[in-house]
Design a protein around this motif. Structure first.
Motif, PDB file in Angstrom:
ATOM      1  N   ALA A 449     -29.664 -10.572  -7.114  1.00 25.74           N
ATOM      2  CA  ALA A 449     -29.440 -10.339  -5.688  1.00 25.74           C
ATOM      3  C   ALA A 449     -30.744 -10.400  -4.899  1.00 25.74           C
ATOM      4  O   ALA A 449     -30.745 -10.739  -3.707  1.00 25.74           O
ATOM      5  CB  ALA A 449     -28.760  -8.991  -5.477  1.00 25.74           C
ATOM      6  N   ALA A 450     -31.861 -10.078  -5.559  1.00 22.69           N
ATOM      7  CA  ALA A 450     -33.173 -10.115  -4.909  1.00 22.69           C
ATOM      8  C   ALA A 450     -33.797 -11.508  -4.951  1.00 22.69           C
ATOM      9  O   ALA A 450     -34.959 -11.681  -4.554  1.00 22.69           O
ATOM     10  CB  ALA A 450     -34.107  -9.109  -5.580  1.00 22.69           C
ATOM     11  N   GLY A 451     -33.035 -12.505  -5.459  1.00 15.26           N
ATOM     12  CA  GLY A 451     -33.526 -13.873  -5.481  1.00 15.26           C
ATOM     13  C   GLY A 451     -34.249 -14.277  -6.746  1.00 15.26           C
ATOM     14  O   GLY A 451     -34.810 -15.379  -6.820  1.00 15.26           O
ATOM     15  N   LYS A 452     -34.246 -13.408  -7.750  1.00 14.80           N
ATOM     16  CA  LYS A 452     -34.858 -13.759  -9.030  1.00 14.80           C
ATOM     17  C   LYS A 452     -33.888 -14.631  -9.831  1.00 14.80           C
ATOM     18  O   LYS A 452     -32.670 -14.607  -9.621  1.00 14.80           O
ATOM     19  CB  LYS A 452     -35.197 -12.503  -9.834  1.00 14.80           C
ATOM     20  N   SER A 453     -34.425 -15.390 -10.768  1.00 16.54           N
ATOM     21  CA  SER A 453     -33.607 -16.165 -11.690  1.00 16.54           C
ATOM     22  C   SER A 453     -33.677 -15.504 -13.057  1.00 16.54           C
ATOM     23  O   SER A 453     -34.736 -15.015 -13.464  1.00 16.54           O
ATOM     24  CB  SER A 453     -34.111 -17.607 -11.791  1.00 16.54           C
ATOM     25  N   VAL A 454     -32.554 -15.477 -13.774  1.00 14.45           N
ATOM     26  CA  VAL A 454     -32.494 -14.770 -15.050  1.00 14.45           C
ATOM     27  C   VAL A 454     -31.839 -15.667 -16.101  1.00 14.45           C
ATOM     28  O   VAL A 454     -30.790 -16.264 -15.863  1.00 14.45           O
ATOM     29  CB  VAL A 454     -31.683 -13.463 -14.931  1.00 14.45           C
ATOM     30  N   VAL A 455     -32.496 -15.755 -17.257  1.00 14.57           N
ATOM     31  CA  VAL A 455     -31.885 -16.361 -18.440  1.00 14.57           C
ATOM     32  C   VAL A 455     -31.702 -15.232 -19.437  1.00 14.57           C
ATOM     33  O   VAL A 455     -32.678 -14.598 -19.856  1.00 14.57           O
ATOM     34  CB  VAL A 455     -32.774 -17.468 -19.052  1.00 14.57           C
ATOM     35  N   ILE A 456     -30.458 -14.952 -19.833  1.00 14.08           N
ATOM     36  CA  ILE A 456     -30.178 -13.809 -20.699  1.00 14.08           C
ATOM     37  C   ILE A 456     -29.473 -14.247 -21.970  1.00 14.08           C
ATOM     38  O   ILE A 456     -28.468 -14.968 -21.932  1.00 14.08           O
ATOM     39  CB  ILE A 456     -29.353 -12.728 -19.948  1.00 14.08           C
ATOM     40  N   VAL A 457     -30.022 -13.834 -23.096  1.00 14.25           N
ATOM     41  CA  VAL A 457     -29.422 -14.066 -24.413  1.00 14.25           C
ATOM     42  C   VAL A 457     -28.742 -12.777 -24.857  1.00 14.25           C
ATOM     43  O   VAL A 457     -29.322 -11.691 -24.747  1.00 14.25           O
ATOM     44  CB  VAL A 457     -30.500 -14.462 -25.444  1.00 14.25           C
ATOM     45  N   SER A 458     -27.519 -12.883 -25.354  1.00 17.41           N
ATOM     46  CA  SER A 458     -26.839 -11.700 -25.889  1.00 17.41           C
ATOM     47  C   SER A 458     -25.831 -12.121 -26.941  1.00 17.41           C
ATOM     48  O   SER A 458     -25.130 -13.125 -26.789  1.00 17.41           O
ATOM     49  CB  SER A 458     -26.127 -10.923 -24.777  1.00 17.41           C
ATOM     50  N   SER A 459     -25.775 -11.332 -28.018  1.00 19.92           N
ATOM     51  CA  SER A 459     -24.747 -11.539 -29.048  1.00 19.92           C
ATOM     52  C   SER A 459     -23.402 -10.984 -28.599  1.00 19.92           C
ATOM     53  O   SER A 459     -22.378 -11.269 -29.216  1.00 19.92           O
ATOM     54  CB  SER A 459     -25.172 -10.870 -30.360  1.00 19.92           C
ATOM     55  N   GLU A 460     -23.432 -10.143 -27.554  1.00 20.55           N
ATOM     56  CA  GLU A 460     -22.199  -9.578 -27.002  1.00 20.55           C
ATOM     57  C   GLU A 460     -21.770 -10.468 -25.843  1.00 20.55           C
ATOM     58  O   GLU A 460     -22.229 -10.327 -24.719  1.00 20.55           O
ATOM     59  CB  GLU A 460     -22.452  -8.135 -26.534  1.00 20.55           C
ATOM     60  N   PHE A 461     -20.848 -11.386 -26.125  1.00 19.54           N
ATOM     61  CA  PHE A 461     -20.505 -12.397 -25.139  1.00 19.54           C
ATOM     62  C   PHE A 461     -19.853 -11.805 -23.893  1.00 19.54           C
ATOM     63  O   PHE A 461     -19.925 -12.392 -22.817  1.00 19.54           O
ATOM     64  CB  PHE A 461     -19.606 -13.454 -25.777  1.00 19.54           C
ATOM     65  N   GLU A 462     -19.217 -10.644 -24.036  1.00 21.56           N
ATOM     66  CA  GLU A 462     -18.623 -10.025 -22.852  1.00 21.56           C
ATOM     67  C   GLU A 462     -19.703  -9.619 -21.842  1.00 21.56           C
ATOM     68  O   GLU A 462     -19.458  -9.572 -20.632  1.00 21.56           O
ATOM     69  CB  GLU A 462     -17.756  -8.825 -23.220  1.00 21.56           C
ATOM     70  N   GLU A 463     -20.919  -9.333 -22.332  1.00 24.17           N
ATOM     71  CA  GLU A 463     -22.024  -9.032 -21.421  1.00 24.17           C
ATOM     72  C   GLU A 463     -22.415 -10.265 -20.613  1.00 24.17           C
ATOM     73  O   GLU A 463     -22.687 -10.174 -19.410  1.00 24.17           O
ATOM     74  CB  GLU A 463     -23.229  -8.512 -22.197  1.00 24.17           C
ATOM     75  N   LEU A 464     -22.442 -11.416 -21.283  1.00 21.53           N
ATOM     76  CA  LEU A 464     -22.764 -12.652 -20.577  1.00 21.53           C
ATOM     77  C   LEU A 464     -21.723 -12.951 -19.505  1.00 21.53           C
ATOM     78  O   LEU A 464     -22.053 -13.380 -18.398  1.00 21.53           O
ATOM     79  CB  LEU A 464     -22.850 -13.816 -21.568  1.00 21.53           C
ATOM     80  N   LEU A 465     -20.465 -12.712 -19.842  1.00 16.60           N
ATOM     81  CA  LEU A 465     -19.389 -12.956 -18.884  1.00 16.60           C
ATOM     82  C   LEU A 465     -19.491 -12.013 -17.686  1.00 16.60           C
ATOM     83  O   LEU A 465     -19.057 -12.342 -16.578  1.00 16.60           O
ATOM     84  CB  LEU A 465     -18.034 -12.786 -19.565  1.00 16.60           C
ATOM     85  N   ALA A 485     -18.858 -19.125 -15.983  1.00 18.99           N
ATOM     86  CA  ALA A 485     -18.464 -17.826 -16.538  1.00 18.99           C
ATOM     87  C   ALA A 485     -17.034 -17.460 -16.155  1.00 18.99           C
ATOM     88  O   ALA A 485     -16.286 -16.912 -16.967  1.00 18.99           O
ATOM     89  CB  ALA A 485     -19.437 -16.739 -16.081  1.00 18.99           C
ATOM     90  N   HIS A 486     -16.645 -17.782 -14.905  1.00 12.03           N
ATOM     91  CA  HIS A 486     -15.309 -17.398 -14.466  1.00 12.03           C
ATOM     92  C   HIS A 486     -14.223 -18.283 -15.061  1.00 12.03           C
ATOM     93  O   HIS A 486     -13.040 -17.980 -14.947  1.00 12.03           O
ATOM     94  CB  HIS A 486     -15.220 -17.448 -12.935  1.00 12.03           C
ATOM     95  N   GLY A 487     -14.633 -19.387 -15.729  1.00 10.91           N
ATOM     96  CA  GLY A 487     -13.647 -20.308 -16.254  1.00 10.91           C
ATOM     97  C   GLY A 487     -13.556 -20.323 -17.760  1.00 10.91           C
ATOM     98  O   GLY A 487     -12.915 -21.221 -18.335  1.00 10.91           O
ATOM     99  N   THR A 488     -14.179 -19.354 -18.425  1.00  5.79           N
ATOM    100  CA  THR A 488     -14.127 -19.304 -19.881  1.00  5.79           C
ATOM    101  C   THR A 488     -13.754 -17.901 -20.331  1.00  5.79           C
ATOM    102  O   THR A 488     -13.451 -17.027 -19.518  1.00  5.79           O
ATOM    103  CB  THR A 488     -15.476 -19.737 -20.499  1.00  5.79           C
ATOM    104  N   SER A 489     -13.775 -17.677 -21.638  1.00  6.58           N
ATOM    105  CA  SER A 489     -13.404 -16.372 -22.197  1.00  6.58           C
ATOM    106  C   SER A 489     -14.289 -16.082 -23.390  1.00  6.58           C
ATOM    107  O   SER A 489     -14.947 -16.981 -23.944  1.00  6.58           O
ATOM    108  CB  SER A 489     -11.934 -16.384 -22.643  1.00  6.58           C
ATOM    109  N   GLU A 490     -14.287 -14.834 -23.792  1.00  9.77           N
ATOM    110  CA  GLU A 490     -15.046 -14.449 -24.981  1.00  9.77           C
ATOM    111  C   GLU A 490     -14.555 -15.217 -26.203  1.00  9.77           C
ATOM    112  O   GLU A 490     -15.355 -15.664 -27.033  1.00  9.77           O
ATOM    113  CB  GLU A 490     -14.927 -12.943 -25.212  1.00  9.77           C
TER     114      GLU A 490
END
Length: 514
Positions: A449-465, A485-490
């Protein structure tokens, strides 16, 4: 809810612990552990779990209370004494010797000319057979992945023949298949070999599936002691954090504005035998999730972006400007990395919170940009504690004195006071309790929201979603799919990451820059 009466192998009576700095970690904790049972020990980061484990395993001395072992009071002054009496502990931060082989680490405490003892190879083979998991006994531990090192620690505990095995977050860094190995080991040890298991985990589903009884700590006190069958995940979560949790909503379908500037661009970024060429554009305010199993190349991608891979080829651009291939150049360009292995790569263990927090941005806390001002650094440390809700008595606390989750928050906090434009987060919620996990995921949203860009790795796919606009799926060092993200599922992400043929047919299209 009363537990059935059993003859305990170990009983802790009114255990207290107060540290010299005044921190009260435990306030009269009682715990009974019997053979043939799996006991879950839960609590938020800083609740006292690690302190309790270190007391019952001989690392710390209790300030008050008593340990009863096999019906008699004991006082262990070292972990070796506890180990010789039959208590083996698998710590969250794996204390292995990187320069030694797997088998040397497994039998590290063996006496005599153990490196050439053929009987140890037979014992090692027996452990592999019991667990159904094989590691080359002659491979150096320093060459293993985090997940493989965790399995060496499990083998090490089994090699002692202990009656009580304490597992502190044994699955936090493991891939799905390796977690299943641990589950199988736990069930075999308790049900077949009649061992007692004390199992610490932040994964509530595995606590429900594996444990017979649960003890929950909050602020150093026992708040729940019950049979697992009388609980559910919602009640566990609420007891851990002391409040009702509201689940994170998924990211909205609305994408980042097409007019948003490109903040990070990769042009054919690759690394021999590690990473196939990747090209992508990341906009200001965008979060991209990286899904994949252990060994898929997720961490390798982040390290290549951060300039930590000297063999990497291709180009990394921040705000349109090429970044030289070095970590120092990446930091100066505005890239910050929170690595998966926080203690080895993300923190200086001998430093206090304030010193770790200000390391990447010393110019901002120094006179004339040269001489650091200690009071300014301490103020930054206090700000970090307040902003990320780090549980510590003061910024003067060493990071080694913090729980795993609070130490992880320090690795994130150190980038918040720099001019970081791109955050690379590698498993930022690994080993973190459900409350702190929510805090960190909300922070990711705040950064975007502050305009930063984020690349996030997680084994918990629900977190990515929950936090990403787009998700890239990696396997064998390649980006094999991209999803909104809104068009896929865990479920779809799991199938893609696992290489299911139906999913691959649908998804394995050439990656394009976007």
């Amino acid at each position: 809810m009363q537990l059935a009466e059993e003859v305990p192998l170990m009983r802790l009576e009114r255990i207290t612990k107060t540290f010299p700095n005044g921190l009260v970690a435990l306030r009269g904790v009682d715990l009974e552990i019997a053979r043939g049972k799996v006991y879950g020990l839960l609590g938020a980061n800083g609740a006292g779990k690690s302190t309790l484990i270190k007391i019952l395993s001989g690392t710390f001395q209790a300030s008050g209370g008593q340990i009863i072992w096999r019906g008699a009071p004991v006082q262990w002054s070292t972990p070796r004494e506890a180990n010789e009496m039959g208590v083996a502990t698998i710590h969250q931060h794996i204390p292995l010797v990187p320069a030694l082989s797997v088998i040397e680490n497994v039998f590290l405490g063996a006496s005599g000319r153990w490196r050439r003892d053929a009987s140890l190879h037979a014992r090692y083979s027996d452990i592999c057979a019991r667990t159904g998991y094989w590691l080359d006994p002659d491979r150096l531990v320093g060459d293993l992945s985090i997940g493989q090192r965790q399995m060496v620690a499990v083998f090490q505990a089994l090699g002692t023949g202990a009656e009580l095995i304490v597992m502190d977050e044994p699955t936090a860094s493991l891939a799905t298949e390796e977690r299943e190995v641990v589950y199988r080991i736990v069930r075999h040890l308790s049900r077949v070999e009649n061992k007692a298991i004390l199992f610490v985990s932040h994964f509530l589903d595995e606590v429900m599936a594996l444990t017979d009884c649960v003890t929950i700590l909050r602020d150093g006190e026992v708040v729940v002691r019950a049979n697992t069958c009388d609980l559910d995940e919602t009640r566990l979560a609420e007891a851990i954090v002391g409040r009702q949790l509201v689940a994170l909503e998924r990211s909205p379908a609305k994408q980042v504005s097409a007019s948003a500037p490109v903040q990070l661009e990769l042009r054919n970024l690759a690394s021999p035998d590690k990473l196939s060429p990747v090209s992508l554009k990341l906009m200001a305010g965008e979060v991209i999730g990286i899904a994949g199993l252990l060994g898929s190349g997720r961490s390798e991608l982040l390290h290549a972006i951060f300039g930590a891979d000297p063999d990497a080829t291709g180009d990394v651009l921040v705000c349109g400007k090429a970044v030289r291939r070095s970590t120092m150049a990446a930091v100066r360009a505005g890239i910050g990395l929170v690595p998966e292995d926080r203690m080895r790569q993300g923190l200086v263990p001998a430093f206090e919170i304030w010193r770790n927090t200000t390391l990447p941005a010393l110019e901002g806390v120094s006179s004339r940009g040269i001489f650091p001002r200690r009071e300014t650094e301490r103020t930054r440390g206090e700000d970090a504690i307040r902003r990320l809700k780090i549980k510590a008595p003061s910024p003067d606390s060493l990071v080694t004195e913090l729980s795993g989750g609070n130490a992880q928050k320090v690795t994130i906090a150190k980038w918040l006071f720099s001019d970081v434009k791109v955050f690379l987060l590698d498993e930022p919620t690994s080993g973190i309790d459900i409350g702190a996990k929510t805090d960190i995921l909300l922070l990711v949203r705040e950064l975007a929201a502050a305009g930063k860009s984020v690349v996030i790795v997680s084994s918990e796919f629900e977190e990515l979603l929950a936090v990403s606009q787009r998700i890239l799926v990696m396997r064998d060092g390649r980006c094999i799919a991209q999803r909104e993200a809104h068009g896929t599922s865990e479920q779809e992400l799991i199938l893609l990451a696992g290489g299911q043929s139906a999913a691959c047919t649908h998804a394995a299209q050439p990656m394009k820059s976007v």
